[in-house]
Design a protein around this motif. Sequence first.
Motif, PDB file in Angstrom:
ATOM      1  N   GLN A   1       0.817  -1.211   0.000  1.00 18.34           N
ATOM      2  CA  GLN A   1       0.000   0.000   0.000  1.00 18.34           C
ATOM      3  C   GLN A   1       0.855   1.266   0.000  1.00 18.34           C
ATOM      4  OE1 GLN A   1      -3.043  -0.478  -0.651  1.00 18.34           O
ATOM      5  NE2 GLN A   1      -2.928  -2.685  -0.312  1.00 18.34           N
ATOM      6  N   ALA A   2       2.012   1.207   0.626  1.00 15.61           N
ATOM      7  CA  ALA A   2       2.888   2.381   0.650  1.00 15.61           C
ATOM      8  C   ALA A   2       3.407   2.696  -0.755  1.00 15.61           C
ATOM      9  CB  ALA A   2       4.047   2.140   1.612  1.00 15.61           C
ATOM     10  N   TYR A   3       3.881   1.667  -1.459  1.00 12.26           N
ATOM     11  CA  TYR A   3       4.335   1.878  -2.839  1.00 12.26           C
ATOM     12  C   TYR A   3       3.188   2.414  -3.709  1.00 12.26           C
ATOM     13  CZ  TYR A   3       8.364  -1.107  -1.644  1.00 12.26           C
ATOM     14  OH  TYR A   3       9.493  -1.644  -1.080  1.00 12.26           O
ATOM     15  N   ASN A   4       2.024   1.818  -3.552  1.00 19.70           N
ATOM     16  CA  ASN A   4       0.883   2.207  -4.379  1.00 19.70           C
ATOM     17  C   ASN A   4       0.463   3.645  -4.106  1.00 19.70           C
ATOM     18  OD1 ASN A   4      -1.423   1.603  -6.188  1.00 19.70           O
ATOM     19  ND2 ASN A   4      -2.617   1.913  -4.327  1.00 19.70           N
ATOM     20  N   ALA A   5       0.395   4.013  -2.823  1.00 14.80           N
ATOM     21  CA  ALA A   5      -0.053   5.368  -2.480  1.00 14.80           C
ATOM     22  C   ALA A   5       0.893   6.417  -3.045  1.00 14.80           C
ATOM     23  CB  ALA A   5      -0.162   5.508  -0.967  1.00 14.80           C
ATOM     24  N   LEU A   6       2.183   6.168  -2.944  1.00 14.65           N
ATOM     25  CA  LEU A   6       3.147   7.139  -3.451  1.00 14.65           C
ATOM     26  C   LEU A   6       3.115   7.181  -4.977  1.00 14.65           C
ATOM     27  CD1 LEU A   6       5.321   9.188  -2.812  1.00 14.65           C
ATOM     28  CD2 LEU A   6       6.997   7.328  -2.707  1.00 14.65           C
ATOM     29  N   GLY A   7       3.087   6.015  -5.607  1.00 11.36           N
ATOM     30  CA  GLY A   7       3.032   5.980  -7.065  1.00 11.36           C
ATOM     31  C   GLY A   7       1.770   6.633  -7.606  1.00 11.36           C
ATOM     32  N   TYR A   8       0.647   6.360  -6.961  1.00 10.59           N
ATOM     33  CA  TYR A   8      -0.615   6.941  -7.424  1.00 10.59           C
ATOM     34  C   TYR A   8      -0.618   8.452  -7.238  1.00 10.59           C
ATOM     35  CZ  TYR A   8      -5.554   7.728  -8.176  1.00 10.59           C
ATOM     36  OH  TYR A   8      -6.741   8.191  -8.672  1.00 10.59           O
ATOM     37  N   ALA A   9      -0.034   8.932  -6.145  1.00  7.78           N
ATOM     38  CA  ALA A   9       0.017  10.384  -5.913  1.00  7.78           C
ATOM     39  C   ALA A   9       0.794  11.075  -7.022  1.00  7.78           C
ATOM     40  CB  ALA A   9       0.653  10.669  -4.560  1.00  7.78           C
ATOM     41  N   TYR A  10       1.900  10.471  -7.451  1.00  7.18           N
ATOM     42  CA  TYR A  10       2.657  11.048  -8.570  1.00  7.18           C
ATOM     43  C   TYR A  10       1.830  10.992  -9.859  1.00  7.18           C
ATOM     44  CZ  TYR A  10       6.969  10.817  -5.742  1.00  7.18           C
ATOM     45  OH  TYR A  10       7.935  10.985  -4.782  1.00  7.18           O
ATOM     46  N   ALA A  11       1.257   9.838 -10.122  1.00 12.05           N
ATOM     47  CA  ALA A  11       0.515   9.667 -11.374  1.00 12.05           C
ATOM     48  C   ALA A  11      -0.687  10.590 -11.443  1.00 12.05           C
ATOM     49  CB  ALA A  11       0.072   8.211 -11.512  1.00 12.05           C
ATOM     50  N   ASP A  12      -1.350  10.770 -10.326  1.00  7.69           N
ATOM     51  CA  ASP A  12      -2.550  11.597 -10.309  1.00  7.69           C
ATOM     52  C   ASP A  12      -2.231  13.047 -10.653  1.00  7.69           C
ATOM     53  OD1 ASP A  12      -5.352  11.383  -9.967  1.00  7.69           O
ATOM     54  OD2 ASP A  12      -5.206  12.462  -8.070  1.00  7.69           O
ATOM     55  N   ARG A  13      -0.978  13.440 -10.422  1.00  9.81           N
ATOM     56  CA  ARG A  13      -0.552  14.797 -10.740  1.00  9.81           C
ATOM     57  C   ARG A  13       0.296  14.845 -12.011  1.00  9.81           C
ATOM     58  NH1 ARG A  13      -1.116  14.072  -5.476  1.00  9.81           N
ATOM     59  NH2 ARG A  13      -1.991  15.738  -4.212  1.00  9.81           N
ATOM     60  N   SER A  14       0.393  13.706 -12.699  1.00 11.11           N
ATOM     61  CA  SER A  14       1.221  13.594 -13.912  1.00 11.11           C
ATOM     62  C   SER A  14       2.658  14.020 -13.639  1.00 11.11           C
ATOM     63  CB  SER A  14       0.618  14.421 -15.055  1.00 11.11           C
ATOM     64  OG  SER A  14      -0.613  13.873 -15.461  1.00 11.11           O
ATOM     65  N   GLU A  15       3.160  13.604 -12.486  1.00  9.88           N
ATOM     66  CA  GLU A  15       4.530  13.924 -12.092  1.00  9.88           C
ATOM     67  C   GLU A  15       5.346  12.635 -11.981  1.00  9.88           C
ATOM     68  OE1 GLU A  15       4.167  15.810  -8.336  1.00  9.88           O
ATOM     69  OE2 GLU A  15       3.256  17.646  -9.103  1.00  9.88           O
ATOM     70  N   ARG A  16       6.610  12.702 -12.374  1.00 10.71           N
ATOM     71  CA  ARG A  16       7.564  11.602 -12.160  1.00 10.71           C
ATOM     72  C   ARG A  16       6.945  10.266 -12.561  1.00 10.71           C
ATOM     73  NH1 ARG A  16       9.771  13.507  -6.234  1.00 10.71           N
ATOM     74  NH2 ARG A  16      11.013  11.612  -6.385  1.00 10.71           N
ATOM     75  N   LEU A  17       6.381  10.233 -13.755  1.00  8.44           N
ATOM     76  CA  LEU A  17       5.607   9.067 -14.169  1.00  8.44           C
ATOM     77  C   LEU A  17       6.434   7.784 -14.270  1.00  8.44           C
ATOM     78  CD1 LEU A  17       3.166  10.703 -16.730  1.00  8.44           C
ATOM     79  CD2 LEU A  17       2.674   9.928 -14.406  1.00  8.44           C
ATOM     80  N   PRO A  18       7.668   7.824 -14.765  1.00  8.26           N
ATOM     81  CA  PRO A  18       8.453   6.574 -14.776  1.00  8.26           C
ATOM     82  C   PRO A  18       8.657   6.012 -13.366  1.00  8.26           C
ATOM     83  CG  PRO A  18       9.420   8.172 -16.273  1.00  8.26           C
ATOM     84  CD  PRO A  18       8.376   8.908 -15.492  1.00  8.26           C
ATOM     85  N   GLU A  19       8.931   6.903 -12.401  1.00  2.00           N
ATOM     86  CA  GLU A  19       9.102   6.443 -11.022  1.00  2.00           C
ATOM     87  C   GLU A  19       7.771   5.941 -10.461  1.00  2.00           C
ATOM     88  OE1 GLU A  19      10.724   7.965  -6.652  1.00  2.00           O
ATOM     89  OE2 GLU A  19      10.648   9.377  -8.347  1.00  2.00           O
ATOM     90  N   ALA A  20       6.694   6.644 -10.806  1.00  2.42           N
ATOM     91  CA  ALA A  20       5.367   6.205 -10.355  1.00  2.42           C
ATOM     92  C   ALA A  20       5.086   4.797 -10.838  1.00  2.42           C
ATOM     93  CB  ALA A  20       4.299   7.171 -10.861  1.00  2.42           C
ATOM     94  N   ARG A  21       5.445   4.540 -12.085  1.00  7.13           N
ATOM     95  CA  ARG A  21       5.204   3.204 -12.642  1.00  7.13           C
ATOM     96  C   ARG A  21       6.017   2.145 -11.914  1.00  7.13           C
ATOM     97  NH1 ARG A  21       3.843   2.128 -18.872  1.00  7.13           N
ATOM     98  NH2 ARG A  21       3.503  -0.123 -18.780  1.00  7.13           N
ATOM     99  N   GLN A  22       7.272   2.461 -11.612  1.00  8.17           N
ATOM    100  CA  GLN A  22       8.117   1.508 -10.886  1.00  8.17           C
ATOM    101  C   GLN A  22       7.536   1.205  -9.510  1.00  8.17           C
ATOM    102  OE1 GLN A  22      11.993   3.340 -10.838  1.00  8.17           O
ATOM    103  NE2 GLN A  22      12.542   2.610 -12.882  1.00  8.17           N
ATOM    104  N   LEU A  23       7.062   2.240  -8.834  1.00 15.78           N
ATOM    105  CA  LEU A  23       6.495   2.056  -7.497  1.00 15.78           C
ATOM    106  C   LEU A  23       5.255   1.166  -7.548  1.00 15.78           C
ATOM    107  CD1 LEU A  23       6.870   5.735  -6.274  1.00 15.78           C
ATOM    108  CD2 LEU A  23       7.890   3.757  -5.130  1.00 15.78           C
ATOM    109  N   ILE A  24       4.406   1.427  -8.521  1.00 14.26           N
ATOM    110  CA  ILE A  24       3.161   0.658  -8.600  1.00 14.26           C
ATOM    111  C   ILE A  24       3.432  -0.762  -9.085  1.00 14.26           C
ATOM    112  CG2 ILE A  24       0.906   0.539  -9.719  1.00 14.26           C
ATOM    113  CD1 ILE A  24       0.960   3.659  -9.625  1.00 14.26           C
ATOM    114  N   GLU A  25       4.409  -0.941  -9.956  1.00 11.71           N
ATOM    115  CA  GLU A  25       4.786  -2.301 -10.358  1.00 11.71           C
ATOM    116  C   GLU A  25       5.299  -3.098  -9.162  1.00 11.71           C
ATOM    117  OE1 GLU A  25       7.527  -1.539 -13.506  1.00 11.71           O
ATOM    118  OE2 GLU A  25       5.985  -1.571 -15.075  1.00 11.71           O
ATOM    119  N   LYS A  26       6.039  -2.432  -8.274  1.00 16.58           N
ATOM    120  CA  LYS A  26       6.510  -3.094  -7.051  1.00 16.58           C
ATOM    121  C   LYS A  26       5.319  -3.474  -6.176  1.00 16.58           C
ATOM    122  CE  LYS A  26       9.408  -4.285  -3.738  1.00 16.58           C
ATOM    123  NZ  LYS A  26      10.245  -5.504  -3.837  1.00 16.58           N
ATOM    124  N   ALA A  27       4.372  -2.553  -6.040  1.00 20.42           N
ATOM    125  CA  ALA A  27       3.170  -2.840  -5.250  1.00 20.42           C
ATOM    126  C   ALA A  27       2.408  -4.019  -5.843  1.00 20.42           C
ATOM    127  CB  ALA A  27       2.275  -1.605  -5.201  1.00 20.42           C
TER     128      ALA A  27
END
Length: 227
Positions: free
Chosen positions: A178-204
């Motif tokens: 949930q921690a990886y997902n929350a951080l990744g989603y927060a980036y994605a929701d703002r269209s920020e740091r999308l490659p990192e967001a994807r890595q975080l959510i893939e880990k989740a």
Amino acid sequence: SPDNPEVVYSVAILALQFDDKALAEAQLKHFVALDKVPDRNAAYYYLGQIAEDDKRADEALSRYAQVVSGEHYLAAQIRRARLLFEQGKLDEGRELLRNVKADKAEERIQLHIAEAALLREAGRVQEAFDFLELKLAENPEQSDLMYETALLAERLNKLDLMESRLRRLIELRPDNPQAYNALGYAYADRSERLPEARQLIEKALALAPDDAAILDSMGWVPFRQGD
């Protein structure tokens, strides 16, 4: 054996599993009325759930109040508080949560989180955040409090605090999807740091491949990336 408690209770639980709530309720009511039943707490809890699902709030409150011990005790009290909140009795719900018997620190923390959730749903997000911040200060590396305060920080637009809390949580609990997902989603929701967001959510997703919220995030990120 129509009055054998083990048989009656077993039929009730099977009926619940088959979503036959009418049969389950009838058998559970029969069960709690029988003599020589050593423990009725679980039955009262399930009767409360059935009444709640059927929008019989007062009956559900009464049934949950009959759960006085056992594995369903904490959940029953949290459900009571939520039903009171839905009836416009926020202060009464909060008072109930504060008076619940909690022998373990983890149980008390879940009660704090439940109280903050009522405040959040009442639109008092800052108050919910401040309340949990005090509890986190008492136990600064408690993962559930860290996660909940991070989510509340995001709602208050305290994005730096949200990020630092979630990153610290990932350090402490690298197996927490949930921690990886929350951080990744927060980036994605703002269209920020999308490659990192994807890595975080893939880990989740690797940690919890069937989690609906994480699957939703895994769709959201490539959408933001134009894929």
